[in-house]
Scaffold this motif. Structure first.
Motif, PDB file in Angstrom:
ATOM      1  N   PRO A 151       1.072  -1.312  -0.191  1.00  0.00           N
ATOM      2  CA  PRO A 151       0.010   0.159  -0.063  1.00  0.00           C
ATOM      3  C   PRO A 151       0.649   1.305   0.120  1.00  0.00           C
ATOM      4  O   PRO A 151       1.925   1.087   0.237  1.00  0.00           O
ATOM      5  N   HIS A 152       0.474   2.184  -0.725  1.00  0.00           N
ATOM      6  CA  HIS A 152       0.355   3.682  -0.473  1.00  0.00           C
ATOM      7  C   HIS A 152       1.159   3.916   0.484  1.00  0.00           C
ATOM      8  O   HIS A 152       0.628   3.602   1.647  1.00  0.00           O
ATOM      9  N   VAL A 153       2.577   5.245   0.664  1.00  0.00           N
ATOM     10  CA  VAL A 153       2.264   5.162   2.513  1.00  0.00           C
ATOM     11  C   VAL A 153       1.079   5.825   2.865  1.00  0.00           C
ATOM     12  O   VAL A 153       1.027   6.011   3.874  1.00  0.00           O
ATOM     13  N   PHE A 154       0.061   6.476   2.291  1.00  0.00           N
ATOM     14  CA  PHE A 154      -1.059   7.277   2.643  1.00  0.00           C
ATOM     15  C   PHE A 154      -2.150   6.002   3.100  1.00  0.00           C
ATOM     16  O   PHE A 154      -2.747   5.762   4.416  1.00  0.00           O
ATOM     17  N   ALA A 155      -1.917   5.229   2.333  1.00  0.00           N
ATOM     18  CA  ALA A 155      -3.598   4.172   2.599  1.00  0.00           C
ATOM     19  C   ALA A 155      -2.537   3.664   3.721  1.00  0.00           C
ATOM     20  O   ALA A 155      -2.814   2.921   4.561  1.00  0.00           O
ATOM     21  N   LEU A 156      -1.127   3.387   4.511  1.00  0.00           N
ATOM     22  CA  LEU A 156      -0.823   2.735   5.064  1.00  0.00           C
ATOM     23  C   LEU A 156      -0.698   3.368   6.348  1.00  0.00           C
ATOM     24  O   LEU A 156      -1.573   2.424   7.420  1.00  0.00           O
ATOM     25  N   MET A 157      -0.946   4.683   6.813  1.00  0.00           N
ATOM     26  CA  MET A 157      -1.144   5.479   7.317  1.00  0.00           C
ATOM     27  C   MET A 157      -2.499   6.262   8.062  1.00  0.00           C
ATOM     28  O   MET A 157      -2.928   5.822   9.239  1.00  0.00           O
ATOM     29  N   PHE A 158      -3.153   5.935   7.466  1.00  0.00           N
ATOM     30  CA  PHE A 158      -4.346   5.170   7.302  1.00  0.00           C
ATOM     31  C   PHE A 158      -4.895   4.658   7.736  1.00  0.00           C
ATOM     32  O   PHE A 158      -5.937   4.287   8.272  1.00  0.00           O
ATOM     33  N   GLY A 159      -4.621   3.409   7.569  1.00  0.00           N
ATOM     34  CA  GLY A 159      -4.425   2.453   8.342  1.00  0.00           C
ATOM     35  C   GLY A 159      -4.496   2.575   9.494  1.00  0.00           C
ATOM     36  O   GLY A 159      -4.776   1.623  10.112  1.00  0.00           O
ATOM     37  N   LEU A 160      -3.283   2.633   9.252  1.00  0.00           N
ATOM     38  CA  LEU A 160      -2.764   3.048  11.111  1.00  0.00           C
ATOM     39  C   LEU A 160      -3.496   3.843  12.136  1.00  0.00           C
ATOM     40  O   LEU A 160      -4.626   3.319  13.658  1.00  0.00           O
ATOM     41  N   ILE A 161      -4.108   4.892  11.512  1.00  0.00           N
ATOM     42  CA  ILE A 161      -4.961   5.243  12.110  1.00  0.00           C
ATOM     43  C   ILE A 161      -6.771   4.445  12.667  1.00  0.00           C
ATOM     44  O   ILE A 161      -7.190   4.494  13.840  1.00  0.00           O
ATOM     45  N   ILE A 162      -6.859   3.460  11.250  1.00  0.00           N
ATOM     46  CA  ILE A 162      -8.059   2.688  11.545  1.00  0.00           C
ATOM     47  C   ILE A 162      -7.966   1.713  12.567  1.00  0.00           C
ATOM     48  O   ILE A 162      -8.876   1.462  13.607  1.00  0.00           O
ATOM     49  N   ILE A 163      -6.912   0.929  13.203  1.00  0.00           N
ATOM     50  CA  ILE A 163      -6.569   0.246  13.891  1.00  0.00           C
ATOM     51  C   ILE A 163      -6.683   0.951  15.118  1.00  0.00           C
ATOM     52  O   ILE A 163      -6.929   0.431  16.168  1.00  0.00           O
ATOM     53  N   THR A 164      -5.436   1.816  15.352  1.00  0.00           N
ATOM     54  CA  THR A 164      -5.909   3.242  16.925  1.00  0.00           C
ATOM     55  C   THR A 164      -7.067   3.638  17.318  1.00  0.00           C
ATOM     56  O   THR A 164      -7.445   2.888  18.120  1.00  0.00           O
ATOM     57  N   ALA A 165      -8.252   3.974  15.887  1.00  0.00           N
ATOM     58  CA  ALA A 165      -9.335   3.624  16.559  1.00  0.00           C
ATOM     59  C   ALA A 165      -9.900   2.789  16.944  1.00  0.00           C
ATOM     60  O   ALA A 165     -10.877   2.896  17.384  1.00  0.00           O
ATOM     61  N   VAL A 166      -9.999   1.362  16.582  1.00  0.00           N
ATOM     62  CA  VAL A 166     -10.948   0.738  16.431  1.00  0.00           C
ATOM     63  C   VAL A 166      -9.714  -0.032  17.772  1.00  0.00           C
ATOM     64  O   VAL A 166     -11.017  -1.100  19.461  1.00  0.00           O
ATOM     65  N   MET A 167      -9.093   0.753  18.287  1.00  0.00           N
ATOM     66  CA  MET A 167      -8.139   0.300  20.139  1.00  0.00           C
ATOM     67  C   MET A 167      -9.607   1.028  20.674  1.00  0.00           C
ATOM     68  O   MET A 167      -9.471   0.292  22.199  1.00  0.00           O
ATOM     69  N   THR A 168      -9.718   2.179  20.188  1.00  0.00           N
ATOM     70  CA  THR A 168     -10.112   2.988  21.338  1.00  0.00           C
ATOM     71  C   THR A 168     -11.340   2.425  21.927  1.00  0.00           C
ATOM     72  O   THR A 168     -12.075   2.433  23.022  1.00  0.00           O
ATOM     73  N   TYR A 169     -12.034   1.511  21.277  1.00  0.00           N
ATOM     74  CA  TYR A 169     -13.075   0.812  21.762  1.00  0.00           C
ATOM     75  C   TYR A 169     -12.536  -0.330  22.860  1.00  0.00           C
ATOM     76  O   TYR A 169     -13.902  -0.719  23.597  1.00  0.00           O
ATOM     77  N   PHE A 170     -12.050  -0.900  22.767  1.00  0.00           N
ATOM     78  CA  PHE A 170     -11.114  -1.286  23.980  1.00  0.00           C
ATOM     79  C   PHE A 170     -10.227  -1.592  25.028  1.00  0.00           C
ATOM     80  O   PHE A 170     -10.264  -2.033  26.021  1.00  0.00           O
ATOM     81  N   ILE A 171      -9.703   0.025  24.983  1.00  0.00           N
ATOM     82  CA  ILE A 171      -8.818   0.441  26.227  1.00  0.00           C
ATOM     83  C   ILE A 171      -9.804   1.444  26.687  1.00  0.00           C
ATOM     84  O   ILE A 171     -10.416   2.092  26.347  1.00  0.00           O
ATOM     85  N   PRO A 172     -10.269   1.476  28.257  1.00  0.00           N
ATOM     86  CA  PRO A 172     -10.628   2.360  28.741  1.00  0.00           C
ATOM     87  C   PRO A 172     -10.090   3.517  29.018  1.00  0.00           C
ATOM     88  O   PRO A 172      -9.029   3.650  28.596  1.00  0.00           O
ATOM     89  N   ALA A 173     -11.329   4.190  29.255  1.00  0.00           N
ATOM     90  CA  ALA A 173     -10.624   6.116  29.051  1.00  0.00           C
ATOM     91  C   ALA A 173     -10.844   6.039  30.032  1.00  0.00           C
ATOM     92  O   ALA A 173     -11.030   5.760  31.598  1.00  0.00           O
ATOM     93  N   GLY A 174      -9.566   7.409  30.384  1.00  0.00           N
ATOM     94  CA  GLY A 174      -9.043   7.788  32.064  1.00  0.00           C
ATOM     95  C   GLY A 174      -7.631   9.045  31.521  1.00  0.00           C
ATOM     96  O   GLY A 174      -7.342   8.741  30.664  1.00  0.00           O
ATOM     97  N   GLU A 175      -7.523   9.303  32.451  1.00  0.00           N
ATOM     98  CA  GLU A 175      -6.940  10.566  32.320  1.00  0.00           C
ATOM     99  C   GLU A 175      -5.985  11.046  33.765  1.00  0.00           C
ATOM    100  O   GLU A 175      -6.086  11.014  34.765  1.00  0.00           O
ATOM    101  N   TYR A 176      -4.875  11.926  33.334  1.00  0.00           N
ATOM    102  CA  TYR A 176      -4.662  12.223  34.212  1.00  0.00           C
ATOM    103  C   TYR A 176      -4.460  13.851  34.883  1.00  0.00           C
ATOM    104  O   TYR A 176      -4.877  14.822  33.659  1.00  0.00           O
ATOM    105  N   GLU A 177      -4.845  14.479  35.689  1.00  0.00           N
ATOM    106  CA  GLU A 177      -4.648  15.790  35.985  1.00  0.00           C
ATOM    107  C   GLU A 177      -3.256  16.711  35.508  1.00  0.00           C
ATOM    108  O   GLU A 177      -2.448  16.002  35.351  1.00  0.00           O
ATOM    109  N   ARG A 178      -3.030  17.599  35.357  1.00  0.00           N
ATOM    110  CA  ARG A 178      -2.080  18.070  34.617  1.00  0.00           C
ATOM    111  C   ARG A 178      -2.017  19.981  34.814  1.00  0.00           C
ATOM    112  O   ARG A 178      -2.699  20.406  35.259  1.00  0.00           O
TER     113      ARG A 178
END
Length: 479
Positions: free
Chosen positions: A22-49
């Protein structure tokens, strides 16, 4: 009969296209999609800053022991496509930096000064080409080790890739002199203000303390990196077909006229090359002494391009057209930065990046003291694939790693070294690094080819880093 032959050829072509990477843009967009899918399985949380001043600069850092669950915000279908625009917006300074520098070099190229200079250099370095590699890489390593040379390396790709090919090497060698040279210096830096300086400030250590040990590490990393590139370069010089870029490099449009009418530099071309050298010197002075960054550097190269155009007797319209042509050459290299930042946008907006940080720090805290430093090293290395910014990663992790090092019996200096090694090594391979992907796109080197070539260096660097870290943890910075 001919119809059967044509059908067979068409099927063969279709088969080849089927396996096309795949073209570099296709590769990078694929990584975006994979990361987006991960957000459904990783619990949300945050530190104070909180905002604090580190080495005279305001930094937003996390507050240790403040992690808490947050409202989940997984990345939706429409938001996946929005991240590309948001990523480009966040990285606009780097994107337009690349365009402006590319335009400036477009003007420079129109004068034929660089091409002519490279042709002359290739003739004068006959049978001694290999000695240029350690000189050039050492200069870039000094830049990485002192003023954190990173984005500043991008313009040099446009010079050193054709130089390497003119000298009988390949485009990988040219790109490696820049990327690995600066990367080795950046990784083992002894006074990089963006990594060591920020991390030590957060860890409440004297700025650039422990410089002697880090300088010894810098020498080891740089020497090993130079040897790695030289061994490959010699192999390619002896047999060009051994190059991983052999087929692609053969299709490059290097100016064959360099061997003829442009063999001798004109007086104007000599002045233009002198202008380029002066620009590089001013760049180093500006970055080291006046805290120049992307805005100032882009302006400097634009000034250089305009002056070079007039010295080269180009008309105003020719200067403008050459600038546009230079920008066109770097469209892929510039825009890929936005795709890389899109991955970080997904992690930030879904409130998952702090959860990853929290989980990893808990794992490190449970390790025996002897392995705690290595645990920090592994953690920082993995996190750098998500946060490739050195100062950004320092601000994110060091407020947690500092008290964690106290609890686990690891020196704060060792914790800083674990951070800088983990942050630096993977910069040369991670597809989320905008600078790396832009450099490869400019050099016209597929990321997969680069990965295949550099992975031995990466693995050996991780091993060397682990050994050095263990030695300083056990015998030097013991408390």
């Amino acid at each position: 009969m001919s119809g059967n032959v044509n059908t067979a050829e068409e099927n063969s072509q279709k088969q080849k296209k089927k396996w096309e990477f795949p073209h570099v843009f296709a590769l990078m967009f694929g990584l975006i999609i994979i990361t987006a899918v991960m957000t459904y399985f990783i619990p949300a949380g945050e530190y104070e800053r909180e905002t604090t001043v580190v080495n005279g600069t305001e930094r937003t850092v996390v507050i240790n022991d403040t992690y808490h669950e947050a409202e989940g915000s997984p990345t939706g279908f429409f938001e996946v496509f929005q991240t590309v625009h948001k990523g480009m917006t966040q990285s606009a300074d780097i994107i337009f930096f690349i365009f402006i520098v590319g335009g400036a070099f477009g003007i420079l190229n129109a004068t034929k000064a660089i091409e002519t200079g490279l042709a002359n250099l290739s003739m004068k370095m006959a049978d001694k080409e290999i000695y240029l590699i350690p000189v050039i890489m050492t200069l870039f390593a000094l830049g990485g080790g002192t003023f954190g040379m990173s984005e500043e390396t991008i313009p040099f790709i446009m010079i050193l890739v054709p130089l390497a090919m003119k000298l009988g090497f390949d485009s990988l060698t040219g790109a490696a002199m820049v990327i690995i040279g600066s990367g080795a210096g950046f990784t083992a830096s002894f006074m990089n203000p963006f990594t060591v300086g920020v991390a030590q400030g957060i860890a409440e250590l004297p700025t650039f303390s422990g410089m002697g040990i880090r300088f010894a590490m810098w020498i080891i990393f740089v020497a090993f990196s130079i040897a790695f590139v030289m061994i490959y370069a010699k192999k390619v010089k002896k047999n060009p077909e051994k190059s991983l870029m052999y087929k692609i490099d053969k299709q490059r449009n290097l100016d064959d006229s360099l061997d003829g009418q442009y063999k001798k530099l004109t007086g104007r071309q000599a002045v233009i090359i002198g202008l380029l050298v002066a620009t590089i010197i001013i760049l180093a002075i500006g970055v080291i002494y006046f805290d120049w960054f992307i805005l100032e550097i882009a302006s400097l190269f634009l000034i250089m391009g305009v002056i070079a155009g007039f010295v080269g007797k180009l008309r105003v319209n020719q200067i403008a057209e050459s600038f546009i042509n230079g920008c066109k050459e770097l469209i892929v290299g510039a825009l890929v930065v936005g795709f890389a930042y899109g991955i970080l946008v997904v992690l930030e907006e879904s409130n998952t990046i702090d959860t990853i940080l929290f989980a990893a720090s808990n794992l490190v805290s449970q390790l025996p003291t002897a392995f705690s430093a290595i645990g920090m090293y592994v953690f920082q290395s993995i996190l750098n694939f998500l946060v490739p910014s050195g100062s950004g990663q320092a601000a994110l992790t060091m407020p947690i790693m500092t008290p964690l090092s106290d609890l686990t019996g690891v020196s704060r200096q060792t914790a800083v070294m674990a951070f800088q090694l983990g942050d630096g090594i993977s910069n040369s391979i991670t597809p989320t690094s905008g600078v790396l992907m832009a450099s490869l796109a400019i050099a016209k080197i597929p990321w997969t080819t680069w990965f295949r070539w550099i992975i031995p260096w990466v693995l050996l660097s991780y091993l060397a880093g682990g050994i050095i870290l263990t030695i300083v943890h056990m015998f030097i910075w013991t408390s």
